[in-house]
Design a protein around this motif. Structure first.
Motif, PDB file in Angstrom:
ATOM      1  N   MET A   1     -65.592  33.673  41.735  1.00 43.76           N
ATOM      2  CA  MET A   1     -66.301  34.809  42.305  1.00 43.76           C
ATOM      3  C   MET A   1     -65.614  35.222  43.609  1.00 43.76           C
ATOM      4  N   THR A   2     -65.304  36.499  43.701  1.00 48.26           N
ATOM      5  CA  THR A   2     -64.623  36.998  44.896  1.00 48.26           C
ATOM      6  C   THR A   2     -65.618  37.131  46.060  1.00 48.26           C
ATOM      7  N   ILE A   3     -65.066  37.363  47.247  1.00 45.21           N
ATOM      8  CA  ILE A   3     -65.912  37.564  48.431  1.00 45.21           C
ATOM      9  C   ILE A   3     -66.780  38.808  48.250  1.00 45.21           C
TER      10      ILE A   3
ATOM     11  N   GLN B   1     -67.859  40.051  45.437  1.00 44.81           N
ATOM     12  CA  GLN B   1     -68.906  39.750  44.455  1.00 44.81           C
ATOM     13  C   GLN B   1     -70.009  38.888  45.084  1.00 44.81           C
ATOM     14  N   GLN B   2     -69.604  37.947  45.929  1.00 43.53           N
ATOM     15  CA  GLN B   2     -70.609  37.122  46.618  1.00 43.53           C
ATOM     16  C   GLN B   2     -71.484  37.991  47.514  1.00 43.53           C
ATOM     17  N   ARG B   3     -70.845  38.900  48.254  1.00 38.58           N
ATOM     18  CA  ARG B   3     -71.588  39.791  49.143  1.00 38.58           C
ATOM     19  C   ARG B   3     -72.500  40.716  48.334  1.00 38.58           C
TER      20      ARG B   3
ATOM     21  N   LYS C   1     -73.840  40.087  45.438  1.00 34.20           N
ATOM     22  CA  LYS C   1     -74.964  39.287  44.945  1.00 34.20           C
ATOM     23  C   LYS C   1     -75.999  39.067  46.052  1.00 34.20           C
ATOM     24  N   THR C   2     -75.538  38.760  47.266  1.00 35.53           N
ATOM     25  CA  THR C   2     -76.435  38.547  48.410  1.00 35.53           C
ATOM     26  C   THR C   2     -77.202  39.826  48.735  1.00 35.53           C
TER      27      THR C   2
ATOM     28  N   TRP D   1     -67.605  47.150  41.650  1.00 31.03           N
ATOM     29  CA  TRP D   1     -67.832  46.097  40.668  1.00 31.03           C
ATOM     30  C   TRP D   1     -68.097  46.691  39.277  1.00 31.03           C
TER      31      TRP D   1
ATOM     32  N   GLU E   1     -77.662  41.582  39.556  1.00 27.89           N
ATOM     33  CA  GLU E   1     -77.723  40.205  40.029  1.00 27.89           C
ATOM     34  C   GLU E   1     -77.405  39.206  38.897  1.00 27.89           C
TER      35      GLU E   1
END
Length: 120
Positions: free
Chosen positions: A1-3, A5-7, A9-10, A64, A117
């Protein structure tokens, strides 16, 4: 998971929480007979928070969606969800908001955010 994608999701989780807060605000507080709105104490801080997070979320979600081609999530839905979130954040506090329409809007927002999500 890229940065990114993490952001994404958050941010998506935070926006889901805020969407739920807007729903609860409207159904449990705003619809009460004796409800008095406090614009600078409640509405503005809440709407500003939603606007800030939604403005950061939109380009990440769009990027995304274009790259990953997720099921049932398209860039136009992301644009509409962004717009609906900012509208719902204010309408949640207005007594003249149409109940059926507001609830449908929050459910629509929830559907898109939940889809993102789950698929990120």
């Amino acid at each position: 998971m890229t940065i990114d994608q993490q952001r994404l999701k958050t941010l998506t989780k935070e926006l889901r929480d805020l969407n739920n807060q807007a729903y609860v605000q409207f159904t449990e507080d705003t619809l009460r007979e004796d409800y008095e709105v406090d614009f600078y104490g409640q509405v503005k801080p809440f709407a500003d928070k939603v606007q800030t997070l939604a403005d950061e979320w939109k380009p990440l979600a769009t990027k995304w969606a274009l790259a990953e081609k997720p099921k049932y999530v398209y860039p136009i839905q992301i644009k509409d969800t962004h717009e609906n979130m900012t509208i719902a954040a204010v309408q949640a506090f207005q007594k003249d908001t149409k109940e059926k329409r507001f609830i449908a809007m929050t459910k629509s927002i929830e559907y898109i955010l939940e889809s993102i999500e789950e698929q990120v």
